[in-house]
Design an enzyme around this catalytic site. Structure first.
Site, PDB file in Angstrom:
ATOM      1  N   LYS A  29      35.195  -6.138  43.914  1.00 54.42           N
ATOM      2  CA  LYS A  29      35.256  -6.701  45.270  1.00 54.42           C
ATOM      3  C   LYS A  29      33.908  -6.595  45.982  1.00 54.42           C
ATOM      4  O   LYS A  29      33.641  -7.337  46.924  1.00 54.42           O
ATOM      5  CB  LYS A  29      36.364  -6.032  46.085  1.00 54.42           C
ATOM      6  CG  LYS A  29      37.749  -6.108  45.441  1.00 54.42           C
ATOM      7  CD  LYS A  29      38.090  -7.497  44.959  1.00 54.42           C
ATOM      8  CE  LYS A  29      39.472  -7.632  44.314  1.00 54.42           C
ATOM      9  NZ  LYS A  29      39.794  -6.725  43.222  1.00 54.42           N
ATOM     10  N   TYR A 243      53.574  -5.623  38.496  1.00 50.14           N
ATOM     11  CA  TYR A 243      52.279  -5.192  39.040  1.00 50.14           C
ATOM     12  C   TYR A 243      52.311  -3.682  39.315  1.00 50.14           C
ATOM     13  O   TYR A 243      53.240  -3.176  39.936  1.00 50.14           O
ATOM     14  CB  TYR A 243      52.006  -5.946  40.347  1.00 50.14           C
ATOM     15  CG  TYR A 243      50.775  -5.455  41.084  1.00 50.14           C
ATOM     16  CD1 TYR A 243      49.517  -5.933  40.746  1.00 50.14           C
ATOM     17  CD2 TYR A 243      50.877  -4.499  42.089  1.00 50.14           C
ATOM     18  CE1 TYR A 243      48.377  -5.476  41.403  1.00 50.14           C
ATOM     19  CE2 TYR A 243      49.745  -4.026  42.757  1.00 50.14           C
ATOM     20  CZ  TYR A 243      48.509  -4.522  42.396  1.00 50.14           C
ATOM     21  OH  TYR A 243      47.394  -4.057  43.043  1.00 50.14           O
ATOM     22  N   TYR A 269      44.527  -2.529  36.647  1.00 49.91           N
ATOM     23  CA  TYR A 269      43.761  -3.729  36.295  1.00 49.91           C
ATOM     24  C   TYR A 269      43.019  -3.564  34.966  1.00 49.91           C
ATOM     25  O   TYR A 269      43.426  -4.115  33.938  1.00 49.91           O
ATOM     26  CB  TYR A 269      42.763  -4.064  37.410  1.00 49.91           C
ATOM     27  CG  TYR A 269      43.380  -4.411  38.731  1.00 49.91           C
ATOM     28  CD1 TYR A 269      43.751  -5.730  39.013  1.00 49.91           C
ATOM     29  CD2 TYR A 269      43.596  -3.447  39.704  1.00 49.91           C
ATOM     30  CE1 TYR A 269      44.306  -6.060  40.237  1.00 49.91           C
ATOM     31  CE2 TYR A 269      44.160  -3.774  40.932  1.00 49.91           C
ATOM     32  CZ  TYR A 269      44.507  -5.079  41.186  1.00 49.91           C
ATOM     33  OH  TYR A 269      45.062  -5.409  42.400  1.00 49.91           O
TER      34      TYR A 269
HETATM   35  C1  LIG Z   1      41.053  -6.861  42.424  1.00 48.67           C
HETATM   36  C2  LIG Z   1      40.800  -6.318  41.065  1.00 48.67           C
HETATM   37  C3  LIG Z   1      40.836  -7.152  39.939  1.00 48.67           C
HETATM   38  C4  LIG Z   1      41.237  -8.599  39.997  1.00 48.67           C
HETATM   39  O1  LIG Z   1      40.253  -9.408  40.584  1.00 48.67           O
HETATM   40  P1  LIG Z   1      40.706 -10.747  41.342  1.00 48.67           P
HETATM   41  O2  LIG Z   1      39.451 -11.343  41.792  1.00 48.67           O
HETATM   42  O3  LIG Z   1      41.606 -10.299  42.460  1.00 48.67           O
HETATM   43  O4  LIG Z   1      41.438 -11.589  40.370  1.00 48.67           O
HETATM   44  C5  LIG Z   1      40.534  -6.602  38.719  1.00 48.67           C
HETATM   45  N1  LIG Z   1      40.242  -5.294  38.597  1.00 48.67           N
HETATM   46  C6  LIG Z   1      40.213  -4.453  39.649  1.00 48.67           C
HETATM   47  C7  LIG Z   1      39.910  -3.016  39.417  1.00 48.67           C
HETATM   48  C8  LIG Z   1      40.489  -4.936  40.926  1.00 48.67           C
HETATM   49  O5  LIG Z   1      40.471  -4.102  41.964  1.00 48.67           O
END
Ligand SMILES: *Cc1c(COP(=O)(O)O)cnc(C)c1O
Length: 312
Positions: A29, A243, A269
């Site tokens: 992010k 999720y 993630y």
């Molecule tokens: C938000 C996030 C993602 C996914 O990215 P997007 O742009 O929302 O698809 C992947 N890995 C981590 C650790 C994240 O925080």
């Protein structure tokens, strides 16, 4: 990742360390916020508002960006995961959000988040402030620019190393990372393939969302013609029940990366995305001499919210 590549018997695995982007334990992010926060500052905003799940890495990086620039920050956090543990509610990213000085507002599961963000913005305005609302995951054409930049950076680094990158694999959620990468690679007509491992959505829903954001990002960049869509690929086989719910393969992947490469993945993630990459390798999906770059999108702070998932 030579030790991991050896352990799995090829292909050649590389890692892009977007967990080292710097904002209070980093993550993907931060690249999006580079553009979003610049937009906020140029509009004279004094308060960043954003939305996410309780353990949102995006929310924590937004709080960190706000702290660094002397802005206020309001986080609207959805109780999205059922039966959260004490650690999930108070440790990990939540602990960091508090330290970073953000105001936290908890809302129940399935709250209309966009409207909740607008209400928070109204509150800020009534108090005389200037809010700037960043959408979930920072995923709009401005935020996606961060991953257009990442795509060109990967191509530059590959050129410096004298290698050809065949494929990039990463966790995909709110679409911005994947859409930025696709627009970036396709925008400069590279042949790098992008594979997003979904963290809660079906393949069809994810690919549709990514395609829409690729189109918007393409237009925002001022690229000519229609954006190609043949490099938009999502795989929904690895997020398990839902999720944020741990899977055995995620645990194995987190453990394996820690043991072989001293890399810390996260449970929601990057751990699930890596479990997908490992499974696809074991199934012989990729050529042995392919160069595959896994983007470490961050999230390690989340490990401390999931202590129970790794209990011996
Ligand atoms: C938000 C996030 C993602 C996914 O990215 P997007 O742009 O929302 O698809 C992947 N890995 C981590 C650790 C994240 O925080």
């Amino acid at each position: 990742m030579t030790r991991l590549s050896d352990r799995l018997g090829g292909p050649r695995l590389w890692i892009k360390r977007d967990d080292c982007t710097g904002l209070a334990t980093g993550g993907n992010k931060t690249r999006k916020l580079e553009y979003l926060v610049a937009d906020a500052v140029s509009q004279g905003a004094d308060t960043l508002i954003t939305l996410g799940a309780l353990q949102s890495n995006h929310a924590r990086q937004t709080a960190a960006a706000a702290a660094k620039l002397g802005l206020k920050c309001v986080l609207i956090l959805e109780e999205r995961v059922s039966q959260p543990t004490d650690a999930y509610r108070h440790n990990g990213n939540i602990l960091l959000d508090r330290l970073l000085g953000a105001t936290l507002k908890y809302v129940p599961r399935d709250t209309a988040m966009v409207e909740a963000g607008e209400r928070a913005a109204d509150d800020v305005r009534r108090a005389g402030g200037k809010p700037y609302v960043i959408p979930t995951g920072g995923s709009n054409p401005i935020g996606a620019l961060g991953y257009v930049g990442c795509a060109t950076e990967i191509l530059q680094q590959a050129a410096d190393l004298g290698i050809r990158v065949d494929r990039v694999v990463h966790a995909t959620g709110s679409n911005g990372t994947q859409a930025g990468l696709v627009a970036g690679f396709d925008g400069v007509r590279s042949s790098v393939r992008v594979l997003g491992i979904t963290v809660g959505r079906s393949r069809a829903v994810q690919e549709k969302g990514v395609a829409a954001l690729v189109d918007e990002t393409w237009a925002h960049l001022g690229l000519k013609g229609a954006a190609p869509h043949d490099n938009i690929e999502a795989n929904d086989s690895y997020f398990g029940e839902a999720y944020g719910m741990p899977t055995p393969a995620m645990r194995e992947a987190v453990q394996l990366l820690a043991e072989t490469e001293s890399l810390l993945l996260d449970p929601v993630y990057s751990g699930k995305a890596m479990s997908g990459l490992i499974d696809l390798i074991r199934r012989g999906t990729f050529g042995k001499d392919e160069n595959i770059v896994f983007i470490h999108t961050g999230g390690q702070a989340g490990l401390f919210a999931y202590e129970s998932a790794f209990a011996a």
